[in-house]
Motif scaffolding. Sequence first.
Motif, mmCIF file in Angstrom:
data_model
loop_
_atom_site.group_PDB
_atom_site.id
_atom_site.type_symbol
_atom_site.label_atom_id
_atom_site.label_comp_id
_atom_site.label_asym_id
_atom_site.label_seq_id
_atom_site.Cartn_x
_atom_site.Cartn_y
_atom_site.Cartn_z
ATOM 1 N N CYS A 145 -5.339 -0.548 -7.883
ATOM 2 C CA CYS A 145 -5.499 0.541 -7.136
ATOM 3 C C CYS A 145 -6.942 0.358 -6.366
ATOM 4 O O CYS A 145 -7.601 -0.796 -6.811
ATOM 5 C CB CYS A 145 -6.137 1.665 -8.045
ATOM 6 S SG CYS A 145 -4.243 2.238 -8.702
ATOM 7 N N CYS A 181 -0.045 6.629 -9.027
ATOM 8 C CA CYS A 181 0.103 6.287 -7.672
ATOM 9 C C CYS A 181 1.181 4.944 -7.573
ATOM 10 O O CYS A 181 1.629 4.639 -8.402
ATOM 11 C CB CYS A 181 -1.335 5.814 -7.031
ATOM 12 S SG CYS A 181 -1.845 4.573 -7.784
ATOM 13 N N CYS A 186 0.375 2.069 -6.099
ATOM 14 C CA CYS A 186 -0.331 0.879 -5.825
ATOM 15 C C CYS A 186 0.349 -0.397 -6.489
ATOM 16 O O CYS A 186 0.189 -1.424 -6.163
ATOM 17 C CB CYS A 186 -1.715 0.951 -6.206
ATOM 18 S SG CYS A 186 -2.807 2.276 -5.491
HETATM 19 ZN ZN LIG Z 1 -3.377 3.342 -6.862
#
Ligand SMILES: [Zn+2]
Length: 79
Positions: free
Chosen positions: A16, A73, A75
């Motif tokens: 991230c 997320c 990422c």
């Molecule tokens: Zn992330």
Amino acid sequence: MTQYPEVTLAREKGMCYLGIGIITDYDSGFEGRDDIKPVTNSEVLKIFEKNVKTVKDLIHASVPELEKGQKTCGCGKLA
Ligand SMILES: [Zn+2]
């Protein structure tokens, strides 16, 4: 002023990445215009110093959330 190559390297590692910027002035790119006064270094530093506490508060509020480890997320997923 940029977040490259850090963002690309973080992406390659599936990490991230968050950039935090402090906007100190708006005259960049407008050199030579009579209606926009160039800023001085001391004016830039004054605004920067004024915003340091805000950035510190943001980081202090964010770290506990990051430590929860609930990564939702994408990422870590390479496209
Ligand atoms: Zn992330």
